[in-house]
Design a protein around this motif. Structure first.
Motif, PDB file in Angstrom:
ATOM      1  N   ASP A 234      -8.471 -16.984  -2.882  1.00 38.01           N
ATOM      2  CA  ASP A 234      -7.362 -16.275  -3.514  1.00 38.01           C
ATOM      3  C   ASP A 234      -6.839 -15.130  -2.658  1.00 38.01           C
ATOM      4  O   ASP A 234      -5.706 -14.667  -2.855  1.00 38.01           O
ATOM      5  CB  ASP A 234      -7.812 -15.718  -4.873  1.00 38.01           C
ATOM      6  N   ALA A 235      -7.650 -14.630  -1.742  1.00 34.65           N
ATOM      7  CA  ALA A 235      -7.239 -13.550  -0.843  1.00 34.65           C
ATOM      8  C   ALA A 235      -8.116 -13.593   0.398  1.00 34.65           C
ATOM      9  O   ALA A 235      -9.179 -14.235   0.405  1.00 34.65           O
ATOM     10  CB  ALA A 235      -7.345 -12.186  -1.522  1.00 34.65           C
ATOM     11  N   GLN A 447       2.535 -10.661   4.740  1.00 31.80           N
ATOM     12  CA  GLN A 447       1.603 -11.692   4.293  1.00 31.80           C
ATOM     13  C   GLN A 447       0.825 -11.202   3.064  1.00 31.80           C
ATOM     14  O   GLN A 447      -0.308 -10.734   3.187  1.00 31.80           O
ATOM     15  CB  GLN A 447       0.642 -12.077   5.423  1.00 31.80           C
ATOM     16  N   PRO A 448       1.415 -11.287   1.888  1.00 33.84           N
ATOM     17  CA  PRO A 448       0.732 -10.853   0.667  1.00 33.84           C
ATOM     18  C   PRO A 448      -0.604 -11.569   0.487  1.00 33.84           C
ATOM     19  O   PRO A 448      -0.722 -12.773   0.721  1.00 33.84           O
ATOM     20  CB  PRO A 448       1.722 -11.239  -0.446  1.00 33.84           C
ATOM     21  N   PHE A 479      -4.290  -6.735  -5.898  1.00 32.73           N
ATOM     22  CA  PHE A 479      -3.522  -7.961  -5.660  1.00 32.73           C
ATOM     23  C   PHE A 479      -4.010  -9.092  -6.567  1.00 32.73           C
ATOM     24  O   PHE A 479      -3.206  -9.820  -7.164  1.00 32.73           O
ATOM     25  CB  PHE A 479      -3.647  -8.367  -4.189  1.00 32.73           C
ATOM     26  N   LEU A 480      -5.333  -9.226  -6.687  1.00 33.53           N
ATOM     27  CA  LEU A 480      -5.894 -10.307  -7.494  1.00 33.53           C
ATOM     28  C   LEU A 480      -5.609 -10.123  -8.979  1.00 33.53           C
ATOM     29  O   LEU A 480      -5.628 -11.094  -9.748  1.00 33.53           O
ATOM     30  CB  LEU A 480      -7.402 -10.403  -7.257  1.00 33.53           C
ATOM     31  N   LEU A 485       0.616  -2.613  -5.407  1.00 30.48           N
ATOM     32  CA  LEU A 485      -0.199  -1.820  -4.496  1.00 30.48           C
ATOM     33  C   LEU A 485       0.399  -0.419  -4.421  1.00 30.48           C
ATOM     34  O   LEU A 485       1.422  -0.206  -3.783  1.00 30.48           O
ATOM     35  CB  LEU A 485      -0.237  -2.464  -3.104  1.00 30.48           C
ATOM     36  N   GLU A 486      -0.254   0.495  -5.080  1.00 30.44           N
ATOM     37  CA  GLU A 486       0.285   1.840  -5.157  1.00 30.44           C
ATOM     38  C   GLU A 486       0.070   2.600  -3.858  1.00 30.44           C
ATOM     39  O   GLU A 486      -0.760   2.228  -3.021  1.00 30.44           O
ATOM     40  CB  GLU A 486      -0.383   2.591  -6.321  1.00 30.44           C
ATOM     41  N   LYS A 487       0.810   3.684  -3.722  1.00 29.43           N
ATOM     42  CA  LYS A 487       0.680   4.537  -2.552  1.00 29.43           C
ATOM     43  C   LYS A 487      -0.697   5.169  -2.530  1.00 29.43           C
ATOM     44  O   LYS A 487      -1.185   5.662  -3.549  1.00 29.43           O
ATOM     45  CB  LYS A 487       1.768   5.620  -2.581  1.00 29.43           C
TER      46      LYS A 487
END
Length: 652
Positions: A234-235, A447-448, A479-480, A485-487
């Motif tokens: 998945d990642a 590339q997420p 991501f999962l 995706l926060e700063k």
């Protein structure tokens, strides 16, 4: 804000510092001490200490030192050693290894340097890591699996750190590595007398025991395609490392007996390299060059060798025989050159001193300009020139001094001037500069679901790679879960969490729905408290340094060897602190930015406005409170606060 509950007779305060037309700076002293009210009263501000701000892994250094010294108490049924170990390993799963080999930028940043000498953070970490290994402490497995799978490519510090953090979050992790054993540069780039293999193996196994699967001797792009990895997981995390060395950029450097430091150290750590020749020249100046030089000094040379037994052939991959074991080992003449002066070299100061004590010649201010070769093409000497090197606007400038050339005879020349990434089979990730582009969450650009960390971004410290892995694991987790995706915070460190501490102790509280002033009678979580650890590093200028007397540092014992004693001596040189020494060293910590319960504010408050929180409600960071009906804003409490935890900031 007033010092009395009755505000009907108090004139409004004007916080404008200047009136229209004013052009002179005026003191606020008169207003601050005007009758029974004040502009400023104490607040409790948690800041990041510079040790944590300087740690590439973002360890909660102040936190585990406060546990070791006894300020923060462990929960029932757990001793302080384990509690401190668990706080430390929230960021770094390799305390025993890093306690030995990290050059400790945290100590350079330590505010205690303004008193006499830094706190020996590295030595306390070393002690805790060894305690955990000796007592077989294990990481706690997550209660519930996430159902998601992640491929971690590369079993070095970045990959192992990411795998560890991901496993703790409940994700199924499979770790791929092209070598037979895990560890990356910790195993193949650092000699065993600095990272004992039993210690390294124990810390790696503790991570694997979380349920991580491994696929060894498997190179992505060769044994399995990246497309297959993307299909099966998945990642992905790319911890490729930079284990290809850089050759000297001079004529003749392609001689067979000119090798890179990474190839040299790998051959040694594989057990293949057993002697190095009579005269060795190492070019570098960092810790890796010191490792090469000290290994060469220990290996020495033998008089009669077969052509196939030459060091460069063994380093190149030929099979070593037993001739070196049966021969009399003799010392090698080892010279290390650096473009920087000896006192400006990047290598750790103590490592340089020990190398010199072992008979290694270190010549600073020297640049390589050529390799002298014989008729067979083998190098016989390194030609150097005196130089002046400096960093200008982040760029290295070297000025050679004409007429100062000389040759240093050499049977083996080792280049320790940098590392490179081998992108074979993974060319799609190469940004054209030998690295991989990434964002602040360490996600590969464009590339997420594909994240990266470690030397493949930029060769740096092992601790830096560990920090990359942890941050990337946070990004992968979000991501999962299909979360944005926060700063990342400005100060990206693990910090003491007062709310978590209060919950752990069973204290009930309500959250304030909006910012509050004068909350001494409130049931909000923390009375006039603000955690600024994510954005502010506290300097020594905000501490009351007069509180701290001179206390000598508790130093680890280091076995010093002469040139003769170093030959064939592969025993560990660095000895851990004893328990009493580790506790005493932790007590030297000034707990910058967090209360360490000294009572100064309570003792010196002239209005008896500052008081101890009742034991039934107190905990670390919530030791004192302020009665604002009594406070007159004299700021004595802030003046005598050794740690800078009390700041004058509250007002109407």
């Amino acid at each position: 804000m007033t010092a009395s509950a009755d505000t009907s007779t108090v004139k409004p305060l004007n916080f404008r510092r200047y009136k229209d037309g004013d052009n002179k700076v005026r003191s606020w002293q008169k207003e601050i001490f005007d009758a029974g009210h004040s502009h400023k009263c104490p607040t409790y501000i948690q800041s990041t200490p510079p040790c944590q701000g300087s740690c590439p892994a973002g360890e909660d250094i102040r936190g585990y030192l406060n546990i070791v010294r006894g300020i923060e108490k462990p929960p029932a049924g757990m001793n302080w050693q384990e509690y401190a170990f668990r706080r430390l390993t929230e960021a770094n799963p390799f305390p025993s290894v890093m306690g030995r080999v990290c050059p400790a930028p945290c100590e350079s940043g330590c505010n205690r340097n303004q008193v006499e000498d830094f706190v020996g953070i590295n030595s306390v970490e070393h002690f805790l890591g060894d305690y955990a290994v000796q007592n077989k402490l294990a990481f706690n497995k997550p209660a519930q699996p996430s159902g998601k799978s992640v491929a971690v490519i590369g079993g070095g510090p970045a990959g192992l750190s990411a795998a560890y953090q991901l496993a703790l979050k409940g994700h199924a992790v499979t770790l791929f590595d092209e070598r037979a054993e895990l560890g990356g540069m910790m195993r193949y780039g650092i000699p065993g007398f600095r990272t004992p293999r039993d210690i390294l193996d124990a810390e790696i196994q503790r991570i694997l025991d979380l349920g991580i699967e491994t696929r060894m001797n498997c190179r992505i792009g060769t044994n399995i395609t990246m497309a297959q990895i993307r299909a099966d997981f998945d990642a992905v995390f790319l911890g490729l490392g930079a284990q290809a060395g850089r050759a000297l950029p001079v004529d003749g450097a392609d001689a067979p007996n000119c090798v890179t430091a990474t190839a040299f150290l790998k051959a040694f750590n594989d057990g293949r390299l057993r002697h190095v020749g009579k005269r060795i020249v190492v070019v570098g100046g960092g810790d890796t060059s010191i490792d090469v030089a000290t290994v060469a000094r220990r290996l020495g040379h033998i008089d009669k060798i077969h052509e196939s037994e030459r060091p460069e052939n063994i380093i190149g991959g030929q099979l070593a025989h037993d001739v070196a074991e049966a021969s009399v080992r003799q010392g090698a003449d080892v010279t290390l050159t650096s473009i920087f002066a000896v006192d400006k070299m990047q290598a750790s100061r103590h490592e340089v001193e020990h190398a010199q004590s072992e008979g290694i010649t270190i010549r600073g201010g020297m640049a390589p300009i050529g390799v002298i070769r014989d008729e067979t093409g083998r190098a016989t000497a390194l030609r150097i020139i005196q130089c002046e090197a400096k960093i200008v606007s982040g760029r290295l400038e070297i000025k050679n001094i004409a007429g100062t050339e000389e040759d240093i005879p050499a049977d083996l020349i080792v280049s320790a001037i940098g590392q490179a990434v081998d992108f074979t089979g993974l060319e799609e990730f190469n940004n054209g500069k030998g690295a991989i582009n990434n964002d602040k969450n360490y996600q590969v650009q464009g590339q997420p679901g594909c994240f990266v960390g470690g030397d493949v971004i930029r060769p740096h410290l092992l601790t830096t790679a560990i920090g990359h892995g942890a941050i990337a694991a946070d990004g992968i987790d979000r991501f999962l879960q299909n979360e944005p995706l926060e700063k990342r915070p400005k100060i990206d460190v693990h910090a003491f969490d007062l709310k978590r501490k209060m919950l752990d102790k069973g204290y009930a509280f309500t959250e304030a729905s909006e910012p509050m002033r004068g909350t001494c009678n409130s049931t909000a979580a923390i009375h006039n408290y603000d955690d600024r650890s994510d954005r502010y590093v506290i300097s020594h200028k905000e501490l009351f340094l007069g509180h701290f007397p001179f206390v000598a540092r508790n130093r680890r014992s280091m076995v010093s060897l002469t040139a003769a004693e170093a030959l064939n001596n592969f025993q560990e040189r660095l000895q851990p602190l004893l328990e009493a020494q580790a506790v005493a060293e932790a007590k030297r910590c000034m707990s910058c930015g967090l209360c360490f319960e000294c009572d100064n504010c309570v003792v010196y408050c002239p209005q008896v406005a500052v008081f101890k929180v009742p034991k039934s409600k107190s905990t670390t960071g919530r030791y004192v409170d302020t009665n604002y009906n009594k406070c007159i804003g004299c700021h004595i409490c802030a003046d005598v606060c050794p740690t800078g935890y009390i700041q004058m900031g509250l007002g109407d």
